[in-house]
Design a protein around this motif. Structure first.
Motif, PDB file in Angstrom:
ATOM      1  N   LEU A   1       1.427  -1.199   0.145  1.00 26.55           N
ATOM      2  CA  LEU A   1       0.414   0.134  -0.351  1.00 26.55           C
ATOM      3  C   LEU A   1       0.585   0.710   0.156  1.00 26.55           C
ATOM      4  CD1 LEU A   1      -2.290  -0.656   2.409  1.00 26.55           C
ATOM      5  CD2 LEU A   1      -2.712  -0.600   0.373  1.00 26.55           C
ATOM      6  N   ILE A   2       1.705   1.355   0.957  1.00 25.41           N
ATOM      7  CA  ILE A   2       3.190   2.539   1.116  1.00 25.41           C
ATOM      8  C   ILE A   2       3.428   2.245  -0.768  1.00 25.41           C
ATOM      9  CG2 ILE A   2       5.119   3.321   1.952  1.00 25.41           C
ATOM     10  CD1 ILE A   2       4.458   2.328   3.906  1.00 25.41           C
ATOM     11  N   ASP A   3       4.006   1.773  -0.863  1.00 32.04           N
ATOM     12  CA  ASP A   3       4.522   1.823  -2.368  1.00 32.04           C
ATOM     13  C   ASP A   3       3.203   1.941  -3.716  1.00 32.04           C
ATOM     14  OD1 ASP A   3       7.527   0.664  -1.495  1.00 32.04           O
ATOM     15  OD2 ASP A   3       6.831  -1.162  -2.031  1.00 32.04           O
ATOM     16  N   TYR A   4       2.645   1.420  -3.118  1.00 31.91           N
ATOM     17  CA  TYR A   4       1.235   1.617  -4.727  1.00 31.91           C
ATOM     18  C   TYR A   4       0.640   3.330  -4.058  1.00 31.91           C
ATOM     19  CZ  TYR A   4      -3.076   1.352  -7.341  1.00 31.91           C
ATOM     20  OH  TYR A   4      -4.050   1.916  -8.517  1.00 31.91           O
ATOM     21  N   SER A   5       0.752   4.303  -3.346  1.00 32.85           N
ATOM     22  CA  SER A   5       1.019   5.468  -2.910  1.00 32.85           C
ATOM     23  C   SER A   5       1.752   5.988  -3.614  1.00 32.85           C
ATOM     24  CB  SER A   5       0.243   5.193  -1.554  1.00 32.85           C
ATOM     25  OG  SER A   5      -0.618   4.912  -1.102  1.00 32.85           O
ATOM     26  N   PHE A   6       2.654   6.114  -3.345  1.00 33.49           N
ATOM     27  CA  PHE A   6       3.891   6.727  -3.239  1.00 33.49           C
ATOM     28  C   PHE A   6       4.580   6.496  -5.011  1.00 33.49           C
ATOM     29  CE2 PHE A   6       5.919   6.834   0.512  1.00 33.49           C
ATOM     30  CZ  PHE A   6       5.763   7.986   0.792  1.00 33.49           C
ATOM     31  N   ASP A   7       4.069   5.387  -5.669  1.00 33.82           N
ATOM     32  CA  ASP A   7       4.919   4.919  -7.381  1.00 33.82           C
ATOM     33  C   ASP A   7       3.725   5.036  -7.842  1.00 33.82           C
ATOM     34  OD1 ASP A   7       7.263   4.258  -5.927  1.00 33.82           O
ATOM     35  OD2 ASP A   7       6.386   2.061  -5.937  1.00 33.82           O
ATOM     36  N   VAL A   8       2.731   4.915  -7.647  1.00 30.98           N
ATOM     37  CA  VAL A   8       1.412   5.148  -8.669  1.00 30.98           C
ATOM     38  C   VAL A   8       0.012   6.271  -8.431  1.00 30.98           C
ATOM     39  CG1 VAL A   8      -1.040   4.070  -9.882  1.00 30.98           C
ATOM     40  CG2 VAL A   8       0.536   2.257  -9.021  1.00 30.98           C
ATOM     41  N   LEU A   9       0.346   5.748  -7.453  1.00 32.41           N
ATOM     42  CA  LEU A   9      -0.712   7.447  -6.830  1.00 32.41           C
ATOM     43  C   LEU A   9       0.323   8.942  -6.608  1.00 32.41           C
ATOM     44  CD1 LEU A   9      -3.411   5.697  -3.949  1.00 32.41           C
ATOM     45  CD2 LEU A   9      -3.977   6.096  -6.844  1.00 32.41           C
ATOM     46  N   ASN A  10       1.138   8.558  -6.402  1.00 34.22           N
ATOM     47  CA  ASN A  10       2.231   9.898  -7.163  1.00 34.22           C
ATOM     48  C   ASN A  10       2.065  10.877  -5.296  1.00 34.22           C
ATOM     49  OD1 ASN A  10       3.556   9.342  -8.978  1.00 34.22           O
ATOM     50  ND2 ASN A  10       1.783   9.356  -9.947  1.00 34.22           N
ATOM     51  N   VAL A  11       1.848  10.505  -4.704  1.00 32.66           N
ATOM     52  CA  VAL A  11       1.333  11.330  -3.087  1.00 32.66           C
ATOM     53  C   VAL A  11       2.376  11.896  -2.371  1.00 32.66           C
ATOM     54  CG1 VAL A  11      -0.355  10.230  -2.460  1.00 32.66           C
ATOM     55  CG2 VAL A  11       0.918   9.110  -1.361  1.00 32.66           C
ATOM     56  N   HIS A  12       2.882  12.678  -1.871  1.00 40.20           N
ATOM     57  CA  HIS A  12       3.831  13.381  -0.969  1.00 40.20           C
ATOM     58  C   HIS A  12       4.115  12.541   0.343  1.00 40.20           C
ATOM     59  CE1 HIS A  12       6.248  16.366   1.030  1.00 40.20           C
ATOM     60  NE2 HIS A  12       5.587  16.027   2.051  1.00 40.20           N
ATOM     61  N   ARG A  13       3.056  12.047   0.963  1.00 40.48           N
ATOM     62  CA  ARG A  13       3.083  11.313   1.835  1.00 40.48           C
ATOM     63  C   ARG A  13       1.939  10.134   2.033  1.00 40.48           C
ATOM     64  NH1 ARG A  13       0.534  12.847   6.981  1.00 40.48           N
ATOM     65  NH2 ARG A  13       1.481  12.930   8.615  1.00 40.48           N
ATOM     66  N   VAL A  14       2.208   8.911   3.299  1.00 39.79           N
ATOM     67  CA  VAL A  14       1.533   8.101   3.544  1.00 39.79           C
ATOM     68  C   VAL A  14       1.083   8.256   5.255  1.00 39.79           C
ATOM     69  CG1 VAL A  14       0.680   5.409   3.271  1.00 39.79           C
ATOM     70  CG2 VAL A  14       1.996   6.850   1.448  1.00 39.79           C
ATOM     71  N   CYS A  15      -0.253   8.111   5.037  1.00 42.01           N
ATOM     72  CA  CYS A  15      -0.364   7.628   7.024  1.00 42.01           C
ATOM     73  C   CYS A  15      -0.939   7.010   7.743  1.00 42.01           C
ATOM     74  CB  CYS A  15      -0.920   9.508   7.785  1.00 42.01           C
ATOM     75  SG  CYS A  15      -2.132   9.873   6.787  1.00 42.01           S
ATOM     76  N   ALA A  16      -1.205   6.238   8.092  1.00 46.33           N
ATOM     77  CA  ALA A  16      -1.814   5.758   9.153  1.00 46.33           C
ATOM     78  C   ALA A  16      -2.432   5.804  10.557  1.00 46.33           C
ATOM     79  CB  ALA A  16      -1.570   4.083   9.100  1.00 46.33           C
ATOM     80  N   LEU A  17      -3.383   5.413  10.558  1.00 44.16           N
ATOM     81  CA  LEU A  17      -4.019   5.717  12.423  1.00 44.16           C
ATOM     82  C   LEU A  17      -4.281   4.596  12.773  1.00 44.16           C
ATOM     83  CD1 LEU A  17      -6.712   7.826  11.319  1.00 44.16           C
ATOM     84  CD2 LEU A  17      -4.511   8.932  12.133  1.00 44.16           C
ATOM     85  N   CYS A  18      -4.218   4.187  14.024  1.00 49.27           N
ATOM     86  CA  CYS A  18      -4.502   3.143  14.960  1.00 49.27           C
ATOM     87  C   CYS A  18      -4.701   3.736  17.066  1.00 49.27           C
ATOM     88  CB  CYS A  18      -3.744   1.764  14.988  1.00 49.27           C
ATOM     89  SG  CYS A  18      -2.141   1.642  15.418  1.00 49.27           S
ATOM     90  N   HIS A  19      -5.895   2.470  17.266  1.00 48.71           N
ATOM     91  CA  HIS A  19      -5.927   2.442  18.346  1.00 48.71           C
ATOM     92  C   HIS A  19      -4.035   2.121  19.709  1.00 48.71           C
ATOM     93  CE1 HIS A  19      -7.652   2.125  22.727  1.00 48.71           C
ATOM     94  NE2 HIS A  19      -8.346   2.460  22.029  1.00 48.71           N
ATOM     95  N   PRO A  20      -4.048   3.318  20.656  1.00 44.72           N
ATOM     96  CA  PRO A  20      -2.263   3.218  21.107  1.00 44.72           C
ATOM     97  C   PRO A  20      -2.920   1.779  21.629  1.00 44.72           C
ATOM     98  CG  PRO A  20      -4.048   5.167  21.671  1.00 44.72           C
ATOM     99  CD  PRO A  20      -4.710   4.292  20.833  1.00 44.72           C
ATOM    100  N   GLU A  21      -3.902   0.584  22.076  1.00 44.07           N
ATOM    101  CA  GLU A  21      -3.551  -0.671  22.737  1.00 44.07           C
ATOM    102  C   GLU A  21      -3.515  -1.948  21.478  1.00 44.07           C
ATOM    103  OE1 GLU A  21      -7.203  -1.563  25.167  1.00 44.07           O
ATOM    104  OE2 GLU A  21      -6.923   0.794  26.414  1.00 44.07           O
ATOM    105  N   ASN A  22      -4.078  -1.207  19.999  1.00 43.92           N
ATOM    106  CA  ASN A  22      -3.594  -2.575  19.087  1.00 43.92           C
ATOM    107  C   ASN A  22      -2.282  -2.132  18.483  1.00 43.92           C
ATOM    108  OD1 ASN A  22      -3.915  -3.778  16.601  1.00 43.92           O
ATOM    109  ND2 ASN A  22      -5.504  -2.176  15.534  1.00 43.92           N
ATOM    110  N   ILE A  23      -1.680  -3.289  20.165  1.00 42.11           N
ATOM    111  CA  ILE A  23       0.034  -3.206  19.743  1.00 42.11           C
ATOM    112  C   ILE A  23       0.481  -3.987  17.971  1.00 42.11           C
ATOM    113  CG2 ILE A  23       1.496  -4.577  20.974  1.00 42.11           C
ATOM    114  CD1 ILE A  23       0.604  -4.484  23.001  1.00 42.11           C
ATOM    115  N   GLY A  24      -0.263  -4.970  18.165  1.00 41.58           N
ATOM    116  CA  GLY A  24       0.052  -5.580  16.105  1.00 41.58           C
ATOM    117  C   GLY A  24      -0.028  -4.470  14.819  1.00 41.58           C
TER     118      GLY A  24
END
Length: 178
Positions: free
Chosen positions: A112-135
């Protein structure tokens, strides 16, 4: 469509209600998601929406079914949401519990990171998660994403009709940091 060594991520089809139900009806899988579990009606509505999202111009939401190459089993969903104004892609995923701990989330995240940068040509990739979601945050860190913030009571969770405010972590990577 996005392919990795073991996975295919493709747009959802009308016959994918089974994977939506498998993911969104599980309390354990939905534990760290802000919305409650879904019944069949809610899952069908969600499936219809994500199929329709692929027809939007410009497209904002790329939600995909995740399929094992070896046997064509549906094991999850992945998602890229574009913020054109800020040239940013937000990524995320859900996997069936039986497929946790097999490295699929890391494989998907890297793709997903590679596709976002290489195909969608974005500047930044981010992700959100709950602090207790250690995995999840371990996967993000394994993929060289940086924890940028720990937001206090930022995300509204609706569980059993009750509103609960939960903390949220934000991870990111710039294209120049790859």
């Amino acid at each position: 469509m996005i392919e990795t060594e073991r996975l295919i991520m493709r747009p959802f089809h009308e016959d994918d209600l089974d994977i939506i139900m498998g993911l969104y009806s599980s309390e354990e899988i939905m534990r760290y998601m802000p919305n409650d579990v879904m019944n069949v009606e809610g899952a069908q509505k969600h499936l219809n929406n994500v199929i329709r999202d692929w027809e939007e111009k410009p497209q904002l939401n790329f939600e995909m079914a995740v399929i094992l190459k070896c046997n064509q089993k549906k094991i999850g969903r992945s998602r890229i949401h574009l913020d054109y104004e800020n040239d940013t892609a937000m990524i995320g995923w859900l996997l069936l519990k039986k497929d946790w701990g097999k490295g699929y989330a890391t494989e998907m995240t890297r793709a997903l990171i590679d596709y976002s940068f290489d195909v969608l040509n974005v500047h930044r990739v981010c992700a959100l998660c709950h602090p207790e979601n250690i995995g999840s945050w371990r996967v993000l860190e394994k993929c060289n994403m940086r924890r940028e913030a720990h937001f206090i009571q930022k995300c509204k969770y609706i569980k059993d009709g009750n509103t609960i405010w939960e903390d949220e972590l934000e991870y990111a990577m710039l294209e120049s940091e790859r």
